[in-house]
Design a protein around this motif. Structure first.
Motif, short mmCIF file in Angstrom:
data_model
loop_
_atom_site.label_atom_id
_atom_site.label_comp_id
_atom_site.label_asym_id
_atom_site.label_seq_id
_atom_site.Cartn_x
_atom_site.Cartn_y
_atom_site.Cartn_z
N SER A 274 25.94 -18.33 -87.53
CA SER A 274 26.26 -18.49 -86.11
C SER A 274 25.50 -19.66 -85.49
CB SER A 274 25.92 -17.21 -85.34
OG SER A 274 26.71 -16.14 -85.78
N GLN A 275 26.24 -20.55 -84.85
CA GLN A 275 25.68 -21.64 -84.06
C GLN A 275 26.31 -21.60 -82.68
OE1 GLN A 275 26.79 -25.12 -86.35
NE2 GLN A 275 25.02 -24.94 -87.71
N GLY A 276 25.70 -22.32 -81.74
CA GLY A 276 26.24 -22.33 -80.38
C GLY A 276 26.50 -23.71 -79.82
N TRP A 277 26.38 -24.75 -80.65
CA TRP A 277 26.43 -26.11 -80.12
C TRP A 277 27.82 -26.51 -79.63
CZ3 TRP A 277 28.60 -30.73 -82.32
CH2 TRP A 277 29.26 -30.55 -83.54
N LEU A 278 28.86 -25.77 -80.03
CA LEU A 278 30.21 -26.06 -79.55
C LEU A 278 30.69 -25.00 -78.54
CD1 LEU A 278 32.06 -27.28 -82.79
CD2 LEU A 278 31.33 -28.65 -80.83
N ASP B 62 21.63 -19.59 -86.87
CA ASP B 62 21.35 -18.23 -87.31
C ASP B 62 22.22 -17.92 -88.54
OD1 ASP B 62 20.52 -15.67 -87.55
OD2 ASP B 62 21.54 -14.91 -85.76
N PHE B 63 21.60 -17.97 -89.70
CA PHE B 63 22.31 -17.80 -90.98
C PHE B 63 21.65 -16.66 -91.73
CE2 PHE B 63 23.75 -20.48 -94.94
CZ PHE B 63 24.80 -19.59 -95.15
N SER B 64 22.44 -15.70 -92.20
CA SER B 64 21.85 -14.58 -92.94
C SER B 64 22.78 -14.13 -94.05
CB SER B 64 21.55 -13.40 -92.01
OG SER B 64 22.73 -12.89 -91.43
N LEU B 65 22.17 -13.57 -95.09
CA LEU B 65 22.90 -13.11 -96.26
C LEU B 65 22.39 -11.71 -96.61
CD1 LEU B 65 24.84 -13.89 -98.65
CD2 LEU B 65 22.81 -14.69 -99.86
N HIS B 66 23.33 -10.76 -96.72
CA HIS B 66 23.00 -9.38 -97.09
C HIS B 66 23.85 -9.02 -98.31
CE1 HIS B 66 22.03 -9.70 -92.83
NE2 HIS B 66 21.31 -8.60 -92.90
N HIS C 290 17.80 -17.20 -92.39
CA HIS C 290 17.36 -18.57 -92.22
C HIS C 290 16.23 -18.70 -91.19
CE1 HIS C 290 17.70 -22.86 -90.89
NE2 HIS C 290 17.79 -23.02 -92.19
N THR C 291 16.13 -17.74 -90.31
CA THR C 291 15.05 -17.78 -89.32
C THR C 291 13.69 -17.57 -89.97
OG1 THR C 291 15.50 -15.45 -88.86
CG2 THR C 291 16.47 -17.09 -87.35
N ILE C 292 13.68 -16.90 -91.14
CA ILE C 292 12.45 -16.73 -91.93
C ILE C 292 12.78 -17.06 -93.39
CG2 ILE C 292 11.04 -15.18 -90.52
CD1 ILE C 292 12.37 -12.81 -91.93
N PRO D 116 17.68 -30.04 -85.43
CA PRO D 116 17.61 -28.89 -84.53
C PRO D 116 18.06 -27.61 -85.24
CG PRO D 116 18.63 -30.77 -83.44
CD PRO D 116 18.50 -31.13 -84.89
N GLY D 117 17.28 -26.53 -85.04
CA GLY D 117 17.67 -25.24 -85.59
C GLY D 117 17.34 -25.04 -87.05
N HIS D 118 16.76 -26.03 -87.70
CA HIS D 118 16.47 -25.91 -89.12
C HIS D 118 14.96 -25.92 -89.36
CE1 HIS D 118 20.69 -27.11 -89.31
NE2 HIS D 118 20.70 -26.62 -90.52
N SER D 119 14.57 -25.20 -90.42
CA SER D 119 13.18 -25.16 -90.81
C SER D 119 12.87 -26.31 -91.75
CB SER D 119 12.90 -23.84 -91.53
OG SER D 119 13.36 -23.90 -92.87
N PRO D 120 11.59 -26.52 -92.08
CA PRO D 120 11.25 -27.54 -93.08
C PRO D 120 11.91 -27.30 -94.44
CG PRO D 120 9.31 -26.85 -91.87
CD PRO D 120 10.40 -25.92 -91.47
#
Length: 381
Positions: free
Chosen positions: A167-171, A263-267, A279-281, A313-317
């Motif tokens: 999920s992104q919100g830039w658009l 906000d990216f996640s995998l379950h 992706h947040t952690i 923006p929105g990305h970690s190292p």
């Protein structure tokens, strides 16, 4: 291994992705930028090339000129590989020209404008001596490679349920009408192809689902929508999936989730354990058990960008590290060409290949078909 000579097509002034390719490919000294055709506007291409310290005779007005002139240079001078960082509609043409001229290619995703182009390019790759790879960036994340290994070793047991959300919100607003550079081409079907969000981040989610589980999506039922009024292409998709082993799941992607950065996640849930990555952690991988206990596999948290030259923006190292890991695998493949087989390259988690790109284009095609028909469709040709 000698330093490889890099060329870039695309990535002109104001581009983020071109800078990411350049910085991550050259970070370890295994590659050096020697040429580029950075924009369809010769003035902008010259501006970018000069800012990077390139010689004027290695800054080109067009990708056609660059590939032709580089191919005619002595072998010890011409580029060894090219990074293709243009809008989607140019990918297949550029990659075909570069491969036919004898160059290795790193292409941004998605692979092409449409599935027909993707299949034609796949034939070119199969007949080429060059290595072709793609930047499905998350394949370079160390814990996602670890997750794939755990699943392959059956530590989750039989996979029964999968869920991936991006999920992104830039658009969330109609910013293409305000002249936003990235939004202008990404929401233009003539440049993006039939898919908007389903192509831009949907292919990331789809590729990660298949590569981490080690399984193909067998069929899907999709709702692909343009939820912002006035938008010419999809900006949100919600998809039911059935994996080849019978596992069920969902794949949800959106660029209109207001306020969401990346906000990216995998379950993934098996009959022995579950696995969760967010992706947040990105430095944590959670393994969950039937008794509600869990193990946390954790890497060192990184608080600063690995490079100060590019802001994502929105990305970690880990995003830039992921890119770098993909390039390192690409360089190893180039070095091993002739000694290793294509199967060896295909088994390298951190090196997405042409097959990944074709599967991504098939996914876009079938998701849109399913949405139009409001029906389940098989992911086959």
């Amino acid at each position: 291994m000698s330093t490889l000579k890099m060329g870039i097509i695309g990535g002109g002034p104001g581009s983020m992705i071109g800078d990411i390719h350049r910085i991550t490919a050259t970070a370890t000294g295994k590659a050096k930028l020697v040429c580029g055709a950075f924009s369809s506007d010769p003035q902008k291409s010259a501006e970018k090339g000069k800012s990077l310290g390139l010689s004027e005779d290695r800054i080109y007005d067009s990708f056609e000129e660059m590939i032709m002139k580089e191919a005619n240079l002595p072998e010890d001078e011409r580029m060894d590989f090219v990074a293709v960082t243009t809008p989607n509609y140019l990918h297949a043409e550029i990659c075909t020209l570069a491969l036919n001229a004898g160059f290795h290619v790193m292409c941004d995703k998605p692979l092409s404008f449409d599935l027909e182009e993707a299949l034609a390019l796949q034939k070119v790759v199969s007949q080429s001596a060059g290595i072709f790879a793609m930047t499905y960036t998350y394949r370079g994340y160390p814990l996602l490679k670890k997750a794939a290994g755990l699943i392959a070793n059956k530590q989750l047991g039989e996979i029964r349920k999968v869920r991936v959300d991006y999920s992104q919100g830039w658009l969330s607003q109609l910013i293409e009408k305000e002249g936003h550079k990235q939004a202008l081409w990404r929401t233009d079907p003539k440049k993006s192809g039939n898919g908007g969000t389903i192509a831009d981040i949907g292919t990331h989610a789809f590729n990660l689902l298949e590569s981490v589980t080690g399984m193909k999506v067998d069929s899907l039922c999709a709702d692909v929508s343009a939820l912002v009024k006035g938008r010419a292409i999809d900006d949100d998709a919600n998809i039911l999936v059935k994996m080849e082993n019978g596992a069920k799941g969902t794949l949800s992607v959106s660029q209109i989730s207001t306020g969401e950065d990346n906000d990216f996640s995998l379950h993934i849930y098996g009959d022995k354990a579950g696995l969760v990555w967010r992706h947040t952690i990105p430095y944590q991988l959670h393994i969950k058990y039937p008794d509600f206990t869990e193990d946390i596999i954790q890497l060192e948290e990184k608080n600063e960008e690995t490079t100060s030259e590019v802001n994502i923006p929105g990305h970690s190292p880990y995003f830039t590290e992921g890119f770098q890991n993909i390039y390192n695998a690409f360089f190893q493949a180039i070095e091993s060409k002739g000694q290793a087989t294509e199967e060896t390259f295909a088994n390298t988690f951190s090196l997405p290949l042409i097959e990944d790109g074709v599967r991504g284009m098939l996914f876009i095609d079938k998701a849109i078909e399913s949405s139009d028909k409001q029906a389940w469709v098989k992911l086959d040709f």
